[in-house]
Scaffold this active site. Structure first.
Site, mmCIF file in Angstrom:
data_model
loop_
_atom_site.group_PDB
_atom_site.id
_atom_site.type_symbol
_atom_site.label_atom_id
_atom_site.label_comp_id
_atom_site.label_asym_id
_atom_site.label_seq_id
_atom_site.Cartn_x
_atom_site.Cartn_y
_atom_site.Cartn_z
ATOM 1 N N GLU A 116 -9.972 5.732 2.494
ATOM 2 C CA GLU A 116 -10.752 4.619 3.015
ATOM 3 C C GLU A 116 -9.767 3.541 3.402
ATOM 4 O O GLU A 116 -8.645 3.516 2.897
ATOM 5 C CB GLU A 116 -11.702 4.085 1.934
ATOM 6 C CG GLU A 116 -11.094 3.051 0.963
ATOM 7 C CD GLU A 116 -9.981 3.601 0.069
ATOM 8 O OE1 GLU A 116 -9.834 4.831 -0.022
ATOM 9 O OE2 GLU A 116 -9.263 2.784 -0.557
ATOM 10 N N LYS A 154 0.819 -1.212 0.000
ATOM 11 C CA LYS A 154 0.000 0.000 0.000
ATOM 12 C C LYS A 154 0.857 1.268 0.000
ATOM 13 O O LYS A 154 0.455 2.289 -0.535
ATOM 14 C CB LYS A 154 -0.929 0.006 1.217
ATOM 15 C CG LYS A 154 -1.945 -1.141 1.210
ATOM 16 C CD LYS A 154 -3.059 -0.904 0.221
ATOM 17 C CE LYS A 154 -4.019 -2.093 0.127
ATOM 18 N NZ LYS A 154 -4.988 -1.932 -0.979
ATOM 19 N N SER A 162 1.802 -9.482 -0.653
ATOM 20 C CA SER A 162 1.424 -8.064 -0.641
ATOM 21 C C SER A 162 1.643 -7.418 0.720
ATOM 22 O O SER A 162 1.845 -6.214 0.809
ATOM 23 C CB SER A 162 -0.029 -7.905 -1.072
ATOM 24 O OG SER A 162 -0.875 -8.709 -0.268
HETATM 25 C C1 LIG Z 1 -1.784 -6.829 2.607
HETATM 26 C C2 LIG Z 1 -2.863 -6.538 1.642
HETATM 27 N N1 LIG Z 1 -2.906 -7.226 0.500
HETATM 28 C C3 LIG Z 1 -3.863 -7.009 -0.405
HETATM 29 C C4 LIG Z 1 -4.864 -6.100 -0.207
HETATM 30 C C5 LIG Z 1 -5.933 -5.968 -1.239
HETATM 31 O O1 LIG Z 1 -5.878 -4.804 -2.007
HETATM 32 P P1 LIG Z 1 -5.425 -4.819 -3.511
HETATM 33 O O2 LIG Z 1 -6.264 -5.811 -4.240
HETATM 34 O O3 LIG Z 1 -5.711 -3.424 -3.959
HETATM 35 O O4 LIG Z 1 -3.993 -5.136 -3.577
HETATM 36 C C6 LIG Z 1 -4.870 -5.348 0.974
HETATM 37 C C7 LIG Z 1 -5.918 -4.352 1.201
HETATM 38 O O5 LIG Z 1 -6.141 -3.799 2.211
HETATM 39 C C8 LIG Z 1 -3.835 -5.567 1.909
HETATM 40 O O6 LIG Z 1 -3.783 -4.888 3.048
#
Ligand SMILES: Cc1ncc(COP(=O)(O)O)c(C=O)c1O
Lengths: 253, 408
Positions: B108, B86, B376
C-alpha cells in the site's frame, strides 16, 4: 440449538441453503422484502451482515454494499431493530455476520446478550480468530449462541480441530482462497479439501465463496450440509430488484 | 490460546483464517533472522552500499541561532536512496522475501514514498510488484506514481471507501488473501497484524541506533528530546528505538490538519477523538464513530493521513513513555519554508510536522540542551502540494505552459 436444527433439516433435504444480505442495502425496506422472498422460497438459514467501513474479507460486490448501506444510514442500532423484526416474523435461524470492531465497540458481552435477546442464533466474524476472541467465545457460550468458525484450504488439520473445539453450529468452509464474489472452480480439489474438513470436525459443514447457481449447489450435495449464496443474491437484486430474490432461490433447487 | 504481538492492550493479530498459515510462516522467518547475527550485518551492508547509510546527523546552526534555544540536529533520512526512511523497512523485508522464496511483492502507499521504495526493491531483487494507492493520493502524489511505473511496478488506484491510505491497505490485504503462495505483502509502517509492528520497527531501528551513536560522538551527550512525525509510526519507532532506555523525551507529532477543533485531522493520540478499536488486523486507537465505523481523516500530507496508529505507540501513549502533539497544515507549511530558507534543506510535508513542533519547543529549552528532529523524507515529491500551498505564480505559469505543450 443451531446444530440440531441443521441436523434435523438435513434429514428432509440433501443440502440446505444459507443466504446473505447486508442490512440496509439498498435500504431497510428492500432488505426486508429480500428476506421475505428468500424465506418463502425455502432458504434454511440467513446471514445478516452488519456493515463495516473496512470489510477486509469481502470482495467488490459486498464491499460496495457495505459502503452504500453505511452511507444510507445503516447503523448498528438499526441493524439490531431489523434483525429483531425478521427473527420474529420468520421462523428460520438468523445469524449475524460482521467484523470484530463492530462487536468490540458495542462490547463483546453486551453484543452477545443483545443477540440472545432478539433471538439471533449465532455469528460469523471473519477477523476474530479464537486466539483473539476469548471474551467473545465466553459471551457467546453464556448465551448459548454459536460462534461460527471458518476453515480455508490453507488450514492445517491441527488447526481445523482447534477451530472445531471452539466453534458451534456449523463450520463455514471457504471454497477457495481470496475474497467473496469471485469465481470458484468446483473441482476434484474442492472435493478432497471438503473430505479433509469432514474428517476434522463433527460439526455440519457449510460451503461458501463463489457458489452462484444450481450446478454449484448440486456439486456440493453429499459433500457438505449447507450451500452458502453470498454475492450472487446481491447481484441478482442489483440487476432485477428485491422481488427477483425468490425466483433466484427457487432456481437453485 | 496463543496470543501474539501485544503491547499492553494493543496489537494482536486479528487475521482472517485464510492468512493464518501465511503469518505463521512470516513470524517464524522473522524470528529466525532476529536470532541470526549475520542477518543484521547483511542488512547494514546492503543499506550502506545501496542506500546512504549511515545517514548524516546535521547540525542546524542557523535554525538554532534563529530560535535561540536548544541545539537543533536533523537526522537525515531524506538522504536514503529514494528519499525517505521507507527504504530501510523495504530492503529488510526484501531480504526476508528472498529467504521465503516468494517472487511477488505488493504494498500500500499513501505519500507514494513507500510505493517507490518497494518498487525499487522489487526491481533490484527481481520481484513482480503491485502497489495499491488511494485514488486521492494518486492525484496528490503523481510524480511518485510516475516513478513507480517507470520502476516496473503496477500501480492500482483504489476507488473504495475514503480512497486514501487505509483503503489501499484493505485492497492490499484482498490481493494477499488470493495470492499468498507467491506473494509477500510489504506493509509500509509499524501497524497491522503481528509481526508487522515489531518487524517494521526492527528494520527502522537503524535510524535510532545511528542517531544515538552520532550525537554521542558529536556532542558527548544525549539529546533532551527527539521529534518524529507519526503516520503509521515507523519513522517515529525507528528513531525512538535508539533512546528507549535513556532519559530522553520522545515526541511524536501527528497531523493536526485544519486544527483539532475542526475535526479535519489525523490525530489519534494527541486528540480525544480516537478510541480503541480493531481494524486492518490489529488493535489500536482509531478515529472512528460510536458504531466503530472509521472516519475520514485529513492532512496536507498523504503519508500522515491515516485512521490508525502503531500499537506500540498507542501503548507508549497510555503508559506515558512518549508524548504526542499535533501540527496544523498551516504551521507545517511555515516550518517547511523556514527550514528551506535557513538551512537549504527541504523536508517532506510529513517530516515538516516534526519540525513544526520542535520549533515551538526549541526556544523554551536552554542553549546547552540538544534536540533531534527526524527528517523522515525529502520534500521534492510534494512539489505540487507545496506550490499550491505557497500559491506560487511562476509555478502556475509553468504548469499552464506545460499543459499547452501537451495539447499541441
Ligand atoms: C516522508 C514520510 N515521512 C513519514 C511518513 C509516515 O509514515 P510513518 O509514520 O510510518 O513513518 C511517510 C509515509 O508515507 C513518509 O513518506
Amino acid at each position: 440449538m443451531l446444530e440440531s436444527y441443521i441436523l434435523k433439516k438435513r434429514q428432509q433435504k440433501d443440502i440446505l441453503l444459507m443466504t446473505h444480505i447486508v442490512m440496509g442495502y439498498p435500504d431497510f425496506e428492500a432488505s426486508y422484502k429480500i428476506v421475505k422472498q428468500m424465506v418463502e422460497a425455502g432458504v434454511d438459514l440467513m446471514e445478516l451482515q452488519i456493515p463495516f467501513s473496512e470489510p477486509m474479507a469481502d470482495g467488490p460486490v459486498i464491499l460496495h454494499a457495505n459502503q452504500k448501506a453505511i452511507e444510507g444510514g445503516s447503523t448498528v442500532l438499526k441493524c439490531f431493530e431489523f434483525a429483531q423484526k425478521v427473527a420474529k416474523d420468520f421462523s428460520i435461524p438468523f445469524l449475524f455476520m460482521s467484523y470484530a470492531n463492530i462487536l468490540y465497540k458495542y462490547g463483546m458481552e453486551q453484543f452477545a446478550d443483545k443477540m440472545a435477546a432478539i433471538n439471533l442464533k449465532g455469528a460469523i466474524v471473519p477477523d476474530l480468530p479464537p486466539e483473539e476472541g476469548k471474551n467473545y467465545i465466553t459471551a457467546m457460550e453464556k448465551n448459548r449462541l454459536a460462534p461460527i468458525y471458518i476453515f480455508s484450504p490453507e488450514t492445517s488439520e491441527n488447526r481445523m480441530s482447534y477451530l472445531s473445539t471452539h466453534g458451534a453450529g456449523f463450520i463455514y468452509c471457504l471454497a477457495r482462497k481470496g475474497v467473496t464474489g469471485k469465481a470458484t472452480s468446483f473441482s476434484n480439489e474442492l472435493t478432497t479439501y471438503l473430505e479433509r474438513c469432514r474428517q476434522a470436525t463433527t460439526l455440519p459443514l457449510a460451503v461458501g465463496f463463489g457458489v452462484k447457481d444450481k450446478a454449484d449447489v448440486d456439486f456440493l450435495k453429499g459433500k457438505a450440509d449447507i450451500a452458502v449464496i453470498g454475492s450472487q443474491t446481491i447481484r441478482v437484486v442489483e440487476a432485477k430488484g428485491p422481488d427477483a430474490a425468490g425466483d433466484f432461490i427457487r432456481s437453485l433447487f | 490460546m496463543k496470543k501474539r504481538g501485544y503491547y499492553g492492550n494493543f496489537g494482536g493479530a486479528f487475521l482472517p483464517e485464510i492468512l493464518i498459515a501465511t503469518f505463521d510462516e512470516l513470524e517464524a522467518q522473522f524470528e529466525k533472522i532476529k536470532q541470526d547475527p549475520k542477518f543484521w550485518d547483511t542488512y547494514v551492508q546492503l543499506m550502506s552500499s545501496y542506500s546512504c547509510r549511515p545517514t548524516p546527523l546535521t547540525f542546524a546552526r542557523n535554525l538554532t541561532n534563529y530560535f535561540g534555544g536548544a541545539k537543533i540536529y536533523i537526522k537525515r533520512e531524506d538522504l536514503n536512496h529514494t528519499g525517505a526512511h521507507k527504504l530501510n523497512n523495504v530492503m529488510g523485508q526484501g531480504l526476508l522475501v528472498q529467504k521465503m522464496g516468494k517472487q511477488r511483492v505488493i504494498a500500500e502507499t499513501g505519500a507514494g514514498q513507500h510505493g517507490v521504495a518497494c518498487a525499487t526493491m522489487a526491481a533490484k531483487f527481481g520481484f513482480d510488484c503491485t502497489i495499491y494507492m488511494g485514488e486521492i493520493d494518486v492525484i496528490r502524489q503523481r510524480p511518485n506514481v510516475f516513478w513507480m511505473e517507470q520502476l516496473g511496478a503496477t500501480v492500482i488506484p483504489v476507488t473504495n471507501g475514503t480512497r486514501i491510505l487505509k483503503d489501499a491497505i484493505n485492497e492490499a490485504f484482498r490481493d494477499w488473501v488470493s495470492n499468498m503462495d507467491t506473494t509477500h505483502y510489504v506493509l509500509g509502517t509499524a501497524c497491522g497484524p503481528h509481526p508487522f509492528p515489531e518487524m517494521v520497527t526492527y528494520f527502522q531501528s537503524i535510524i535510532g541506533q545511528e542517531a544515538r551513536k552520532q550525537i554521542l560522538e558529536i556532542e558527548g551527550k544525549l539529546p533532551k528530546r527527539v521529534y518524529a512525525c507519526v503516520g503509521g509510526g515507523s519513522n517515529a519507532m525507528g528513531l525512538f528505538s535508539g533512546f528507549l532506555n535513556d532519559p530522553v523525551e520522545l515526541v511524536g507529532v501527528e497531523a493536526g490538519g485544519k486544527g483539532l477543533a475542526s475535526g479535519l485531522h489525523a490525530s489519534r493520540l494527541s486528540s480525544d477523538d480516537a478510541s480503541p478499536g480493531v481494524a486492518q488486523g490489529y488493535k489500536t486507537y482509531f478515529l472512528q464513530d460510536d458504531d466503530g465505523q472509521m472516519k475520514e481523516t485529513h492532512s496536507i500530507s498523504a503519508g500522515l493521513d491515516y485512521v490508525g496508529v502503531s500499537p506500540i505507540l498507542a501503548d507508549m501513549h497510555d503508559k506515558g513513555l512518549a508524548r504526542f502533539e499535533s501540527a496544523t497544515d498551516e504551521k507545517v507549511i511555515a516550518a517547511l519554508k523556514l527550514t528551506m530558507q535557513k538551512e537549504g534543506i527541504i523536508p517532506a510535508l510529513e517530516s515538516s510536522h516534526a519540525f513544526a513542533q520542535a520549533f515551538e519547543e526549541a526556544p523554551q529549552l536552554s542553549k546547552d540542551e540538544i534536540i533531534i528532529i527526524n527528517q523522515s523524507g525529502r520534500g521534492d515529491k510534494d512539489i505540487f502540494t507545496v506550490a499550491d500551498a505557497l500559491d506560487d505564480p511562476k509555478w502556475k505559469k509553468f504548469i499552464k505552459t506545460k499543459a499547452e505543450e501537451y495539447h499541441a
